[in-house]
Design a protein around this motif. Sequence first.
Motif, PDB file in Angstrom:
ATOM      1  N   LYS A 161       7.570 -29.667 -19.476  1.00 24.58           N
ATOM      2  CA  LYS A 161       8.759 -29.302 -19.591  1.00 24.58           C
ATOM      3  C   LYS A 161       9.824 -30.414 -20.444  1.00 24.58           C
ATOM      4  N   ALA A 162       9.721 -31.495 -19.929  1.00 23.00           N
ATOM      5  CA  ALA A 162      10.623 -32.356 -20.606  1.00 23.00           C
ATOM      6  C   ALA A 162      10.191 -32.892 -21.855  1.00 23.00           C
ATOM      7  N   LEU A 163       9.010 -32.504 -22.249  1.00 25.75           N
ATOM      8  CA  LEU A 163       8.509 -32.905 -23.629  1.00 25.75           C
ATOM      9  C   LEU A 163       8.788 -31.600 -24.429  1.00 25.75           C
ATOM     10  N   GLY A 164       9.079 -30.595 -23.896  1.00 26.44           N
ATOM     11  CA  GLY A 164       9.568 -29.285 -24.689  1.00 26.44           C
ATOM     12  C   GLY A 164       8.419 -28.184 -24.853  1.00 26.44           C
ATOM     13  N   ALA A 165       7.642 -28.507 -24.109  1.00 24.62           N
ATOM     14  CA  ALA A 165       6.429 -27.517 -24.153  1.00 24.62           C
ATOM     15  C   ALA A 165       6.952 -26.291 -23.304  1.00 24.62           C
ATOM     16  N   ARG A 166       6.079 -25.011 -23.563  1.00 18.90           N
ATOM     17  CA  ARG A 166       6.175 -23.996 -22.826  1.00 18.90           C
ATOM     18  C   ARG A 166       5.158 -24.318 -21.781  1.00 18.90           C
ATOM     19  N   VAL A 167       5.266 -24.050 -20.472  1.00 15.87           N
ATOM     20  CA  VAL A 167       4.428 -24.407 -19.458  1.00 15.87           C
ATOM     21  C   VAL A 167       4.007 -23.073 -18.664  1.00 15.87           C
ATOM     22  N   ILE A 168       2.483 -23.141 -18.658  1.00 16.06           N
ATOM     23  CA  ILE A 168       1.722 -22.052 -17.909  1.00 16.06           C
ATOM     24  C   ILE A 168       1.239 -22.892 -16.597  1.00 16.06           C
ATOM     25  N   ALA A 169       1.484 -22.452 -15.425  1.00 16.18           N
ATOM     26  CA  ALA A 169       1.110 -22.887 -14.271  1.00 16.18           C
ATOM     27  C   ALA A 169       0.092 -22.077 -13.602  1.00 16.18           C
ATOM     28  N   ALA A 170      -1.083 -22.658 -13.317  1.00 14.56           N
ATOM     29  CA  ALA A 170      -2.297 -21.977 -12.637  1.00 14.56           C
ATOM     30  C   ALA A 170      -2.568 -22.397 -11.414  1.00 14.56           C
ATOM     31  N   ALA A 171      -2.511 -21.695 -10.306  1.00 18.82           N
ATOM     32  CA  ALA A 171      -2.834 -22.427  -8.917  1.00 18.82           C
ATOM     33  C   ALA A 171      -3.606 -21.378  -7.851  1.00 18.82           C
ATOM     34  N   SER A 172      -3.875 -21.389  -6.921  1.00 18.06           N
ATOM     35  CA  SER A 172      -4.633 -20.698  -5.943  1.00 18.06           C
ATOM     36  C   SER A 172      -3.887 -20.053  -5.133  1.00 18.06           C
ATOM     37  N   THR A 173      -2.544 -20.411  -4.871  1.00 14.27           N
ATOM     38  CA  THR A 173      -1.880 -19.152  -3.866  1.00 14.27           C
ATOM     39  C   THR A 173      -0.467 -19.066  -4.282  1.00 14.27           C
ATOM     40  N   GLN A 174       0.306 -17.977  -3.921  1.00 20.68           N
ATOM     41  CA  GLN A 174       1.382 -17.704  -4.231  1.00 20.68           C
ATOM     42  C   GLN A 174       2.491 -18.593  -3.944  1.00 20.68           C
ATOM     43  N   GLU A 175       2.359 -19.421  -2.748  1.00 16.07           N
ATOM     44  CA  GLU A 175       3.185 -20.362  -2.529  1.00 16.07           C
ATOM     45  C   GLU A 175       3.057 -21.510  -3.606  1.00 16.07           C
ATOM     46  N   LYS A 176       1.974 -22.022  -3.714  1.00 16.65           N
ATOM     47  CA  LYS A 176       1.833 -23.069  -4.976  1.00 16.65           C
ATOM     48  C   LYS A 176       2.460 -22.670  -6.277  1.00 16.65           C
ATOM     49  N   LEU A 177       2.269 -21.427  -6.416  1.00 18.14           N
ATOM     50  CA  LEU A 177       2.731 -21.011  -7.703  1.00 18.14           C
ATOM     51  C   LEU A 177       4.480 -20.716  -7.797  1.00 18.14           C
ATOM     52  N   ASP A 178       4.784 -20.607  -6.649  1.00 22.24           N
ATOM     53  CA  ASP A 178       6.449 -20.383  -6.574  1.00 22.24           C
ATOM     54  C   ASP A 178       6.994 -22.091  -6.577  1.00 22.24           C
ATOM     55  N   LEU A 179       6.136 -23.242  -6.105  1.00 21.47           N
ATOM     56  CA  LEU A 179       6.531 -24.404  -6.153  1.00 21.47           C
ATOM     57  C   LEU A 179       6.723 -24.941  -7.529  1.00 21.47           C
ATOM     58  N   ALA A 180       5.489 -24.557  -8.389  1.00 17.87           N
ATOM     59  CA  ALA A 180       5.258 -24.773  -9.885  1.00 17.87           C
ATOM     60  C   ALA A 180       6.419 -24.201 -10.658  1.00 17.87           C
ATOM     61  N   ARG A 181       6.890 -22.906 -10.335  1.00 16.03           N
ATOM     62  CA  ARG A 181       7.987 -22.241 -11.034  1.00 16.03           C
ATOM     63  C   ARG A 181       9.370 -23.159 -10.785  1.00 16.03           C
ATOM     64  N   ALA A 182       9.510 -23.480  -9.349  1.00 19.27           N
ATOM     65  CA  ALA A 182      10.502 -23.939  -8.985  1.00 19.27           C
ATOM     66  C   ALA A 182      11.048 -25.280  -9.864  1.00 19.27           C
ATOM     67  N   HIS A 183       9.898 -25.891 -10.404  1.00 17.16           N
ATOM     68  CA  HIS A 183       9.627 -27.243 -10.788  1.00 17.16           C
ATOM     69  C   HIS A 183       9.812 -27.138 -12.334  1.00 17.16           C
ATOM     70  N   GLY A 184       9.949 -25.789 -13.017  1.00 19.11           N
ATOM     71  CA  GLY A 184      10.192 -25.509 -14.345  1.00 19.11           C
ATOM     72  C   GLY A 184       9.053 -24.643 -15.056  1.00 19.11           C
ATOM     73  N   ALA A 185       7.991 -24.374 -14.479  1.00 17.88           N
ATOM     74  CA  ALA A 185       6.916 -23.651 -15.015  1.00 17.88           C
ATOM     75  C   ALA A 185       7.636 -22.333 -15.590  1.00 17.88           C
ATOM     76  N   ASP A 186       7.167 -21.955 -16.867  1.00 20.63           N
ATOM     77  CA  ASP A 186       7.514 -20.799 -17.583  1.00 20.63           C
ATOM     78  C   ASP A 186       6.778 -19.454 -17.009  1.00 20.63           C
ATOM     79  N   GLU A 187       5.565 -19.721 -16.809  1.00 17.85           N
ATOM     80  CA  GLU A 187       4.710 -18.525 -16.532  1.00 17.85           C
ATOM     81  C   GLU A 187       3.842 -19.237 -15.493  1.00 17.85           C
ATOM     82  N   VAL A 188       3.341 -18.140 -14.407  1.00 21.08           N
ATOM     83  CA  VAL A 188       2.285 -18.672 -13.501  1.00 21.08           C
ATOM     84  C   VAL A 188       1.185 -17.718 -13.474  1.00 21.08           C
ATOM     85  N   ILE A 189      -0.121 -18.237 -13.129  1.00 21.53           N
ATOM     86  CA  ILE A 189      -1.363 -17.452 -12.789  1.00 21.53           C
ATOM     87  C   ILE A 189      -2.032 -17.963 -11.680  1.00 21.53           C
TER      88      ILE A 189
END
Length: 324
Positions: A161-189
């Motif tokens: 995100k700091a470099l200006g990219a669109r970030v898609i975060a992939a992880a194994s649980t909803q808790e982990k995806l929520d953490l990634a989104r809280a730190h800037g992920a635009d989309e999650v899988i």
Amino acid sequence: MRALTCTAFDEPETLTVTEQPTPGPGPGEVLIRVHAASVNYPDALMVQGKYQVRPPLPFTPGAEAAGTVETVGEGVTHLKVGQRVAAFTGTGAFATHLIAPAAATLPIPDDLDLNVAATLPLAYGTAMHALIDRGQLKAGETLLVLGAAGGVGLAAVMIGKALGARVIAAASTQEKLDLARAHGADEVINYTDSDLKAAVGELTGKKGVDVILDPVGDRWAESAFRAIAWGGRYLVIGFAGGEIPKLPLNLPLLKGASIVGVFWGEYARRDPRGNARHLIQLADWVQSGTLKPEISRAYTLQEAPQAMRDLLERRVTGKVIVTP
């Protein structure tokens, strides 16, 4: 001094805390009183004898730490007693004191938290080297991060995100995806209950992603690579998922894509100036609030084996530290 000691390559639970003489620094070295040491996946692999580096026994695990300089060895001019520093040593950090090469030790700003500083060299340094030097990530491109709630993964989400990219975060649980989104992920899988390739295709209009950062490997690697865009770069970080994947080589051919290895430790050894520039930029981003490192737990020195076990069992989000 007290140090966590490995006397045989085995499970982390076999490690013990021992009393040892506090060493003095040799020429070009410093003695650091450790405030915090970061726990990384290679630490646990090294204890088990499964890492590419097998230190001579006995040894103290722990690759990176932050603290204050207690003694300066002959020939060291850029560091002084009492200075706050972060260091990458490969081993030795899970102890009250650490001998570090001065060349691998960097002063840190007075207002940078030592717990946070301890997490920056390896995980954040790896993500920085991967995305900038190896992946050539550009503003406006799309980055897919696997294992996005782990140490390197979450760092990559924020740095992307700091470099200006669109970030898609992939992880194994909803808790982990929520953490990634809280730190800037635009989309999650969630790649345990969805088709990763199909989900990426839906989010990118079937174009695919420009850069994939993969610290997980295992069964998700091929489906992730099949979602890469033309000319994409697949960054091989590690294999926290367990198995080292075998990718069909027709895939990079058909996509004009690159499989790019990322070995931060060797990069830091070969190009210490470039690595230092990255760490200075990371500290600046932390101080400005651009990066907000996640430290989910602090363990005592006696609890360090449990910290490694939690990492191996993928129960850790963000970073965890040992505070000896």
